[in-house]
Design an enzyme around this catalytic site. Structure first.
Site, PDB file in Angstrom:
ATOM      1  CG  ASP A 298      46.440  38.112  41.186  1.00 34.83           C
ATOM      2  OD1 ASP A 298      45.817  39.131  41.528  1.00 34.83           O
ATOM      3  OD2 ASP A 298      45.947  36.970  41.195  1.00 34.83           O
TER       4      ASP A 298
ATOM      5  CE  LYS B  29      43.807  38.698  47.035  1.00 33.13           C
ATOM      6  NZ  LYS B  29      42.417  38.534  46.623  1.00 33.13           N
TER       7      LYS B  29
ATOM      8  CG  MET C 101      47.840  30.354  47.773  1.00 35.67           C
ATOM      9  SD  MET C 101      46.270  31.257  47.752  1.00 35.67           S
ATOM     10  CE  MET C 101      45.075  29.910  47.831  1.00 35.67           C
TER      11      MET C 101
END
Length: 279
Positions: free
Chosen positions: A46, A67, A181
């Site tokens: 990631d 992402k 997030m």
């Protein structure tokens, strides 16, 4: 890498290990994670994984599968397919994720895809951001008198919009709430929580780049959370905490040693020190 008294599990060619990289500081990797990186032929990682951690895979090809919210994305189905293709080539594949692979890391989706394809895999847990970030910020997640339950929730859905959760149940169900997030949706989240009965003056902590040298902790309230988040860089990984234990932070701050344990200099220096410590 050599760990005295420990023998690493066999990392078979043609298999995939789903590995948690922890919240940021390379010293918070597990020994199993460090061992996996040293054995890997390919590391699919990631965007939030640091160079210091990636440097622990000196013989591996590194592939970015980032992402980050608001930035370039790699579709999950493509990642699943890539892991399967690499494994079928007989490679030792590490899928490296920030935090823990099964806590908002989509490791469950990848494990299901690997199982359906007949690919052997291992899950190597990591310290989730909800644990690592709050510890680094001096915010206990639980306290016998203040908080006897914790809820972990995502801040957005797969499209980046506000997550479709039962806000009333989330609000009432736990004294402490942790949102992953959630930086871009914190104003909306705060509104939903207040509508569900949480007090506007309830403390909120915004923890960015946890356990790293550039860690930042902002303390606000539900009513002001949206404006408090406005100045945080979009690229900064930010965890949102709501609840009464945030009030303990001022009592701990003067005495808690918060300097990152392995990231006192550059990321490269940190990796070198970690290698020396591990033999």
């Amino acid at each position: 890498m050599h760990f005295p008294g420990l023998v690493g599990a066999r990392f078979d060619p043609g298999s995939v290990w789903l590995v948690g990289a922890g919240p940021g500081d390379p010293g918070l990797l597990t020994m199993h994670a460090a061992y996996a990186l040293g054995q890997a032929d390919v590391v699919v990682h990631d965007a939030l994984v640091s160079e210091a951690i990636l440097s622990l895979a000196p013989n591996a090809v590194l592939e970015l599968a980032g992402k980050r919210a608001g930035g370039a994305r790699t579709q999950q189905l493509r990642i699943n397919d890539r892991l399967i293709r690499l494994a079928r080539r007989g490679l030792r594949v590490v899928r490296l994720k920030g935090g823990d692979p099964l806590v908002f890391g989509r490791g469950g989706e990848e494990a299901l895809a690997l199982a359906a394809a007949g690919i052997g895999f291992r899950i190597v847990p990591g310290i989730s951001a909800g644990l690592g970030a709050t510890a680094a910020a001096g915010i206990p997640l639980t306290h016998r008198r203040l908080a006897r339950s914790v809820a972990l929730a995502t801040g957005h859905d797969s499209s980046g919009e506000l997550a479709d959760v039962d806000w009333a149940s989330v609000s009432r169900g736990s004294e402490v709430l942790v949102f992953y997030m959630a930086q871009r949706r914190i104003g909306q989240i705060a509104d939903r929580l207040m509508q569900a009965g949480r007090e506007p003056g309830e403390p909120v902590a915004l923890i960015s780049n946890a356990t790293r040298v550039d860690q930042e902790v902002r303390i606000s309230t539900l009513a002001e959370a949206g404006s408090a988040a406005a100045g945080i860089a979009p690229s900064a990984a930010t965890l949102i905490v709501v609840g009464p234990t945030i009030g303990l932070r001022p009592l701990l701050a003067d005495w808690q040693q918060t300097e990152p344990m392995t990231v006192a200099g550059s990321d490269a220096d940190a990796a070198d020190r970690l290698r020396l410590a591990q033999g």
